[in-house]
Design a protein around this motif. Structure first.
Motif, PDB file in Angstrom:
ATOM      1  N   ALA A  78     -73.270   9.918-113.547  1.00 17.99           N
ATOM      2  CA  ALA A  78     -72.468   9.811-111.648  1.00 17.99           C
ATOM      3  C   ALA A  78     -70.872  10.577-112.010  1.00 17.99           C
ATOM      4  CB  ALA A  78     -72.545   8.802-111.237  1.00 17.99           C
ATOM      5  N   PHE A  79     -70.168   9.604-112.620  1.00 20.07           N
ATOM      6  CA  PHE A  79     -68.836   9.255-112.565  1.00 20.07           C
ATOM      7  C   PHE A  79     -68.240  10.767-113.163  1.00 20.07           C
ATOM      8  CE2 PHE A  79     -69.887   5.268-110.367  1.00 20.07           C
ATOM      9  CZ  PHE A  79     -68.505   5.671-109.468  1.00 20.07           C
ATOM     10  N   MET A 138     -76.993  13.222-108.502  1.00 16.55           N
ATOM     11  CA  MET A 138     -76.093  13.227-107.864  1.00 16.55           C
ATOM     12  C   MET A 138     -74.583  13.470-107.880  1.00 16.55           C
ATOM     13  SD  MET A 138     -76.779   9.783-105.114  1.00 16.55           S
ATOM     14  CE  MET A 138     -75.453   8.348-106.299  1.00 16.55           C
ATOM     15  N   GLY A 139     -73.953  12.557-108.845  1.00 20.68           N
ATOM     16  CA  GLY A 139     -72.741  12.785-108.511  1.00 20.68           C
ATOM     17  C   GLY A 139     -72.331  14.225-108.838  1.00 20.68           C
ATOM     18  N   ALA A 140     -72.792  15.173-109.623  1.00 21.32           N
ATOM     19  CA  ALA A 140     -72.589  16.711-109.358  1.00 21.32           C
ATOM     20  C   ALA A 140     -72.186  16.937-108.291  1.00 21.32           C
ATOM     21  CB  ALA A 140     -73.601  17.281-110.417  1.00 21.32           C
ATOM     22  N   PHE A 141     -73.456  16.992-107.394  1.00 22.54           N
ATOM     23  CA  PHE A 141     -73.183  17.605-106.134  1.00 22.54           C
ATOM     24  C   PHE A 141     -72.349  16.487-105.160  1.00 22.54           C
ATOM     25  CE2 PHE A 141     -77.482  18.174-106.206  1.00 22.54           C
ATOM     26  CZ  PHE A 141     -77.614  19.785-105.896  1.00 22.54           C
ATOM     27  N   ALA A 142     -71.872  15.315-105.919  1.00 21.87           N
ATOM     28  CA  ALA A 142     -70.560  14.721-105.036  1.00 21.87           C
ATOM     29  C   ALA A 142     -69.307  15.151-105.385  1.00 21.87           C
ATOM     30  CB  ALA A 142     -70.575  12.995-105.498  1.00 21.87           C
ATOM     31  N   SER A 143     -69.883  15.880-105.976  1.00 16.34           N
ATOM     32  CA  SER A 143     -68.304  16.306-106.620  1.00 16.34           C
ATOM     33  C   SER A 143     -67.593  17.745-106.218  1.00 16.34           C
ATOM     34  CB  SER A 143     -68.150  16.821-108.248  1.00 16.34           C
ATOM     35  OG  SER A 143     -68.960  18.135-108.642  1.00 16.34           O
ATOM     36  N   ILE A 144     -68.690  18.246-105.115  1.00 15.41           N
ATOM     37  CA  ILE A 144     -68.479  19.307-104.596  1.00 15.41           C
ATOM     38  C   ILE A 144     -67.333  18.811-103.334  1.00 15.41           C
ATOM     39  CG2 ILE A 144     -69.315  20.857-102.434  1.00 15.41           C
ATOM     40  CD1 ILE A 144     -71.758  21.071-104.418  1.00 15.41           C
ATOM     41  N   TYR A 145     -67.037  17.740-102.543  1.00 14.28           N
ATOM     42  CA  TYR A 145     -66.676  17.712-101.564  1.00 14.28           C
ATOM     43  C   TYR A 145     -65.397  17.414-101.992  1.00 14.28           C
ATOM     44  CZ  TYR A 145     -65.167  15.527 -97.171  1.00 14.28           C
ATOM     45  OH  TYR A 145     -63.430  15.759 -95.786  1.00 14.28           O
ATOM     46  N   HIS A 146     -64.485  16.730-102.650  1.00  9.45           N
ATOM     47  CA  HIS A 146     -62.640  16.639-102.118  1.00  9.45           C
ATOM     48  C   HIS A 146     -62.522  17.785-102.528  1.00  9.45           C
ATOM     49  CE1 HIS A 146     -64.340  12.314-102.624  1.00  9.45           C
ATOM     50  NE2 HIS A 146     -62.816  12.552-102.525  1.00  9.45           N
ATOM     51  N   PHE A 161     -60.591  11.899-112.709  1.00  7.62           N
ATOM     52  CA  PHE A 161     -62.323  11.591-112.352  1.00  7.62           C
ATOM     53  C   PHE A 161     -62.447  11.477-113.754  1.00  7.62           C
ATOM     54  CE2 PHE A 161     -61.956  12.024-108.109  1.00  7.62           C
ATOM     55  CZ  PHE A 161     -61.911  10.803-107.476  1.00  7.62           C
ATOM     56  N   GLY A 162     -63.158  12.477-114.414  1.00 13.46           N
ATOM     57  CA  GLY A 162     -63.233  12.450-115.956  1.00 13.46           C
ATOM     58  C   GLY A 162     -62.397  11.332-116.627  1.00 13.46           C
ATOM     59  N   VAL A 163     -61.614  11.095-116.930  1.00 16.59           N
ATOM     60  CA  VAL A 163     -60.765   9.754-117.666  1.00 16.59           C
ATOM     61  C   VAL A 163     -61.484   8.139-116.525  1.00 16.59           C
ATOM     62  CG1 VAL A 163     -58.748   9.128-117.912  1.00 16.59           C
ATOM     63  CG2 VAL A 163     -58.959  11.709-118.481  1.00 16.59           C
ATOM     64  N   SER A 200     -64.076   7.613-115.351  1.00 20.83           N
ATOM     65  CA  SER A 200     -64.938   7.378-115.463  1.00 20.83           C
ATOM     66  C   SER A 200     -65.089   5.976-116.320  1.00 20.83           C
ATOM     67  CB  SER A 200     -66.120   8.476-115.604  1.00 20.83           C
ATOM     68  OG  SER A 200     -65.615   9.472-116.954  1.00 20.83           O
ATOM     69  N   LEU A 201     -64.490   6.691-117.415  1.00 20.85           N
ATOM     70  CA  LEU A 201     -64.476   5.263-118.350  1.00 20.85           C
ATOM     71  C   LEU A 201     -64.305   3.473-117.580  1.00 20.85           C
ATOM     72  CD1 LEU A 201     -61.797   6.718-120.746  1.00 20.85           C
ATOM     73  CD2 LEU A 201     -64.710   6.321-121.304  1.00 20.85           C
ATOM     74  N   ALA A 202     -63.612   4.088-116.677  1.00 22.43           N
ATOM     75  CA  ALA A 202     -63.472   2.996-116.008  1.00 22.43           C
ATOM     76  C   ALA A 202     -64.802   2.014-115.313  1.00 22.43           C
ATOM     77  CB  ALA A 202     -63.182   2.374-115.102  1.00 22.43           C
ATOM     78  N   VAL A 203     -66.426   2.883-115.419  1.00 21.23           N
ATOM     79  CA  VAL A 203     -67.764   2.785-114.919  1.00 21.23           C
ATOM     80  C   VAL A 203     -68.165   1.888-116.111  1.00 21.23           C
ATOM     81  CG1 VAL A 203     -69.403   3.269-113.407  1.00 21.23           C
ATOM     82  CG2 VAL A 203     -67.352   3.659-112.729  1.00 21.23           C
ATOM     83  N   TYR A 204     -68.071   3.510-117.023  1.00 20.38           N
ATOM     84  CA  TYR A 204     -68.824   2.651-118.048  1.00 20.38           C
ATOM     85  C   TYR A 204     -68.442   1.288-118.629  1.00 20.38           C
ATOM     86  CZ  TYR A 204     -70.410   2.684-123.070  1.00 20.38           C
ATOM     87  OH  TYR A 204     -71.263   2.269-124.232  1.00 20.38           O
TER      88      TYR A 204
END
Length: 400
Positions: free
Chosen positions: A50-51, A104-112, A340-342, A344-348
């Motif tokens: 997602a992230f 859900m993360g793909a659609f969430a990427s639209i907002y910002h 956010f690509g980088v 996302s490692l925080a979540v992992y």
């Protein structure tokens, strides 16, 4: 546009929903793990998709926002993220959960890259407009903690996704009905600003990218880990998940108002001298929190989240101030994809890091990252005037 217009209200609501959806899982993960006979640390890596998509999806979203139209992309955002959340509620295993969260993360990427440029494209005080929008986004984070905790306790974790999913679909319908159609896509509009000198622009872009990466790491570590941090450090004092959700929501709500203050300051002073103290203050606060427990930890969390949330508007403010509106969505998409690509490692790494070394180590790592952010921001030019409009654009047509 007016801050109370249907367009502004729905755009700010969209920011709240965007962050709410991304953090439902972090709040509900313990309940999902219990339901499936797992521990929450082992379940956290399944949300990394997602992230990752929240970052990578920003590239095509920004491009489509500029070339196709921001209104159409926002309708896709509302309907898509709502539908994906409902799919999460219907999952029955870890891999179907991971797939639905990734969608859900793909659609969430639209907002910002689309919603924020749409909101500020005609704003007279963009700093404060971004601050209000940031407040809305962080209230979504607070609502995620409180609403999810309540729904998990009263109905179950699936309702925590299905209820806001239905709300998002409703907002998409309202956006299609109430928001006027664009006369032309942003990329086709006349240019409104001149370019900055190449050396200055390169410096701004470098600082913006590095600061965005480090601040996104901090944001993801805190917002995805604070719920479990509170549960661990307040164990024996507060054990009810709904009460913990309310306590976390209170932290996020209070901290969110820092963005209004920061937005006002951004409109009046150079970005560097507002941004620098906001990130520098995070270093000692994370270190204090690393060795604190009980209610002292709760106070420390409130303090460091004020500065974490207060730092959010700066990168968007740089884009608004120094990038022409015709390509803001694409520039925002590029920086979001990288940061956010980088991050996302925080979540992992969150679950495995806490499982192996504990929250004290994690908070010390966050203090180090904030130190690097401070270093990056120190290289931002001290005072840069916003580019003036070219004479032909600025000149008013004579009245007849």
């Amino acid at each position: 546009m007016s801050k109370l217009s249907p367009t502004a209200l729905l755009l700010n609501t969209g920011h709240a929903l965007d962050h709410l959806f991304l953090l439902i899982f972090a709040t509900a993960v313990a309940a999902i793990a219990t339901d499936w006979g797992m521990v929450w640390q082992d379940l956290m890596p399944y949300t990394v998709g997602a992230f990752v998509m929240f970052g990578l999806g920003s590239l095509p979203a920004g491009r489509l926002g500029d070339l196709w139209g921001r209104r159409a992309m926002m309708i896709v955002f509302f309907l898509g993220i709502g539908g994906a959340a409902i799919l999460v509620a219907l999952t029955s295993g870890v891999w179907s959960l991971a797939a639905a969260l990734t969608l859900m993360g793909a659609f969430a990427s639209i907002y910002h890259p689309v919603g924020i440029p749409m909101l500020v494209q005609n704003a007279r005080n963009p700093g404060f407009t971004i601050g209000v929008n940031g407040l809305a986004g962080n209230l979504g984070i607070a609502l995620a903690a409180m609403l999810t905790g309540f729904l998990v306790r009263e109905v179950g974790w699936r309702a925590a996704f299905a209820v806001p999913g239905t709300l998002a679909v409703l907002c998409g319908a309202l956006f299609a009905l109430l928001v006027p159609r664009e006369e032309m896509a942003p990329a086709r509009r006349p240019k409104k600003s001149v370019d900055l000198p190449p050396a200055v622009m390169a410096r701004v872009v470098l600082v913006m990218t590095l600061a965005a990466i480090s601040s996104s790491l901090i944001f993801n570590f805190t917002t995805n880990g604070n719920g479990q941090l509170l549960a661990e450090r307040l164990r024996g004092l507060v054990d009810d998940p709904a009460t913990l959700g309310v306590l976390l929501a209170a932290v996020y709500t209070i901290a969110s108002f820092a963005q209004l203050v920061v937005g006002k300051l951004i409109d009046r002073y150079p970005l560097k001298w507002v941004y620098l103290p906001m990130v520098a203050a995070q270093v000692p606060l994370f270190l204090v929190a690393a060795g604190t427990g009980g209610w002292g930890l709760y106070v420390a969390m409130l303090a460091f989240m004020i500065f974490v949330f207060g730092s959010i508007p700066f990168v968007d403010a740089m884009i608004v101030q120094y990038v022409d509106d015709r390509m803001r969505s694409r520039v925002a998409g590029i920086r979001l994809a990288v940061s956010f690509g980088v991050s996302s490692l925080a979540v992992y790494l969150l679950g495995p890091t806490v499982k192996a070394a504990g929250f004290g180590t994690l908070l010390t790592v966050m203090a180090t990252i904030s130190g690097f952010t401070t270093l990056f921001v120190a290289f931002l030019p001290g005072r840069m005037a916003a580019p003036a409009a070219p004479p032909l654009v600025a000149a008013a047509a004579p009245r007849r």
